[in-house]
Structures are given as structure tokens and as C-alpha cells.
Design a protein around this motif. Structure first.
Motif, PDB file in Angstrom:
ATOM      1  N   ARG A 129      40.165-104.102   4.461  1.00 53.54           N
ATOM      2  CA  ARG A 129      40.964-104.584   3.807  1.00 53.54           C
ATOM      3  C   ARG A 129      40.429-105.645   2.455  1.00 53.54           C
ATOM      4  NH1 ARG A 129      46.137-105.804   1.881  1.00 53.54           N
ATOM      5  NH2 ARG A 129      47.206-106.820   2.819  1.00 53.54           N
ATOM      6  N   GLU A 139      41.890 -95.756   1.577  1.00 52.21           N
ATOM      7  CA  GLU A 139      42.813 -96.154   2.739  1.00 52.21           C
ATOM      8  C   GLU A 139      44.297 -94.346   2.011  1.00 52.21           C
ATOM      9  OE1 GLU A 139      47.187 -98.728   1.568  1.00 52.21           O
ATOM     10  OE2 GLU A 139      45.485 -99.217   1.427  1.00 52.21           O
ATOM     11  N   TYR A 182      39.479-101.996  10.030  1.00 53.04           N
ATOM     12  CA  TYR A 182      40.877-101.865   9.129  1.00 53.04           C
ATOM     13  C   TYR A 182      40.434-104.263   8.868  1.00 53.04           C
ATOM     14  CZ  TYR A 182      44.642-103.853   7.757  1.00 53.04           C
ATOM     15  OH  TYR A 182      45.678-104.345   6.414  1.00 53.04           O
ATOM     16  N   HIS A 234      47.857 -99.201   7.216  1.00 52.24           N
ATOM     17  CA  HIS A 234      46.551 -99.777   6.797  1.00 52.24           C
ATOM     18  C   HIS A 234      48.069-101.424   6.467  1.00 52.24           C
ATOM     19  CE1 HIS A 234      43.195 -97.949   5.234  1.00 52.24           C
ATOM     20  NE2 HIS A 234      44.289 -97.849   4.966  1.00 52.24           N
TER      21      HIS A 234
END
Length: 307
Positions: free
Chosen positions: A140, A121, A136, A201
Motif C-alpha cells: 500500500r 495489485e 498489504y 486490496h
């Protein structure tokens, strides 16, 4: 945070309250260790953010290596000159005292992956690179530490679950849904702050960039995903309860495992309400009352290592 900021903001951030609502039934010393670790995690997240914002690549690289080292040998880093490193060592050492070494090794492995995900990130943010939606979502699950919070259900239930139980499709799916809900609801509540800070993000930002959605459509999409987590959890929850019934086969071990699975499942369910409450009570997300919508008012660059 300097003392005046602590006095003004610490209680209102509600970090330990979040954990108290998720790990119900945990022994006091377990809950305290988890709550302290959670508070540490938020502080680490803010340090990571400041290192990105100010381009402190060397400071972040040094911190990353020292966190990996502290995780592998907590007792050797309790007095590290960086309070963040010492804090992880303290938290890890306490968390490692509750269950066998096999649980400790699993937690360690999972958190090493989280540290590395924070590094990915960091690089994405420095480069202004917005990951695609599927990339993503996979990242995540690591930056939100899905499997760390799931691991911590077990010391709360005072029982390490064997692999066939922990990896059972229904149990694993219920755990994932509780964490996906939390991560995506966090993205929903963080979206104004992260758009203001030119973040890269956030599920909403990935949807806008790579799926061609406008802001309203992206918000609706994230909200839909959040609601589907709830609906699907209610279905798979019944499968996990049936698993617990099968495990409770009349033996002492079976009774222990059945009770532990029910306790872990109940706290997966508690994650939904605790996360929802936290995001509407914690001062971390009240961006409309901040002078700068991209930066929480309690963040202090000097305290975060600014030179």
C-alpha cells in the motif's frame, strides 16, 4: 470521461482541491503541475481498475510498459496515441522543470516502483488473492505513492532537501505517518465500494480475511490505526521542528534549509485535514448514491479502452 460526464462530475470529484490543501505555499506553476498530476493519477487508477474488472491483461501490460517509457523520456511521449501515456509525459516534464536532476531521478525511481506495485495489485486481483496484513501494508505504501507525494513537498518549498535531512529519522517518520493516515483513511472510506466489487486490496479486507475479524471489528481496527497516526505525528512533529532549528545555523544555506523543512512539515500536517475533507466532499466515495456501489457513475468503459 466523455464531455457530458466531465460537465456533470469533474468539479465534484475535487481532485485538484485535494492538492491545493496539501501543498500550501507552492508557487502557482508548481501547484498547477502537481494538481494536474494528481488528476492524472486518479484517472490512471480508474483505468487500472477497468482493466482488472474486464480481464484486459494485454492492454494493462502494454500500458505499463509505455508508462515506464514515458517516465524515462517524457519529451518523446507527449503525443502518444494513448492520452493516459501522453498525460504522464506532460506531467513528468513539467514536474522535472522545478528542481535539479537529482530530484528528478529520485521521483522517477519512486514512480517506477509505483507502476510495478500496480502490476502486483493487478495480478492479485485477477487471481482473487488477498494479501496478508503486513504484505498489504508494504504494498500500500507503493500503490498510494507515499514517497511521490512526499517528494513533491520539495518543489512546493522551492528547495531540494539533501539526503541527511530527507532521511533523518524524524523527518522520514513524520512523512510516513502523514501518508499512512491518508492511505488507511482512504481504505476506510473505500471499504463499502471495494467489498461490493469483490476487491482484494484494502486493509479492512485483509484484516477480515487473515486476522479473523468481522466487518465491525475491522472498521474499528482501521480507525484505531488512523487515530494513532495523528497522535504519533503530533509527537514527532516537535522533533522535526527541532531539526529545522538546528539546520538554521545563521548561514544563508542553513536559513534556507530550516525554512524548507518547516514548510514541508507544515504541509505534512495539512495532509491530514485535506485528506479528511476530500473523502467527505469528493463524489468518488459517495457510494450510497450510486446505482452500483462497486462502480463510480462517471466511469465509462469505452473511455477506459473497452473494445
Amino acid at each position: 470521461m466523455p464531455a457530458d460526464k466531465v460537465a456533470e462530475y469533474a468539479d465534484g470529484l475535487c481532485y485538484t482541491d485535494l492538492m491545493a490543501g496539501y501543498y500550501l505555499g507552492a508557487p502557482d506553476e508548481v501547484l498547477q503541475a502537481i494538481a494536474d498530476y494528481s488528476a492524472w493519477f486518479f484517472v490512471w487508477d480508474d483505468r487500472h481498475d477497468r482493466d482488472v474488472v474486464h480481464g484486459r491483461t494485454k492492454a494493462w501490460r502494454r500500458l505499463r510498459f509505455r508508462l515506464h517509457a514515458a517516465l524515462d523520456a517524457p519529451a518523446d511521449h507527449l503525443h502518444d496515441r494513448d492520452p493516459l501515456v501522453a498525460g504522464l509525459a506532460d506531467s513528468a516534464g513539467r514536474l522535472f522543470s522545478f528542481l535539479p536532476d537529482t530530484w528528478n531521478a529520485r521521483f522517477t525511481r519512486h514512480f517506477h516502483a509505483v507502476i510495478d506495485a500496480y502490476d502486483r495489485e493487478f495480478r492479485n486481483r485477477l487471481e482473487g488473492r488477498i494479501p496478508g496484513v503486513e504484505e498489504y501494508l508494504a504494498l500500500r505504501r507503493l500503490t498510494f505513492a507515499h514517497w511521490i507525494w512526499t517528494d513533491l513537498l520539495e518543489p512546493s518549498a522551492e528547495c531540494e532537501l539533501p539526503d541527511p535531512v530527507r532521511k533523518h529519522p524524524a523527518y522520514r517518520r513524520a512523512a510516513l505517518l502523514s501518508q499512512e493516515f491518508a492511505a488507511w483513511y482512504n481504505d476506510l472510506c473505500s471499504l463499502p465500494k471495494e467489498i461490493a466489487g469483490d476487491e482484494v486490496h484494502n486493509l479492512g479486507i485483509s484484516l477480515i480475511t487473515h486476522e479473523g475479524l468481522n466487518l465491525e471489528e475491522a472498521v474499528d481496527d482501521v480507525r484505531r490505526r488512523v487515530e494513532e497516526c495523528i497522535s504519533e505525528f503530533l509527537v514527532v512533529e516537535q522533533d522535526v521542528l527541532r531539526l529545522a532549528d538546528r539546520l538554521d545555523d545563521g548561514t544563508v544555506r542553513g536559513k534556507q534549509l530550516g525554512a524548507a523543512v518547516r514548510a514541508c512539515l507544515a504541509n505534512m500536517r495539512n495532509w491530514f485535514s485535506s485528506v479528511y475533507w476530500f473523502h467527505h466532499e469528493s463524489g468518488r466515495y459517495m457510494v450510497d448514491s450510486w446505482d452500483d456501489r462497486s462502480t463510480p457513475p462517471y466511469v465509462n468503459n469505452e473511455a477506459a479502452g473497452e473494445k
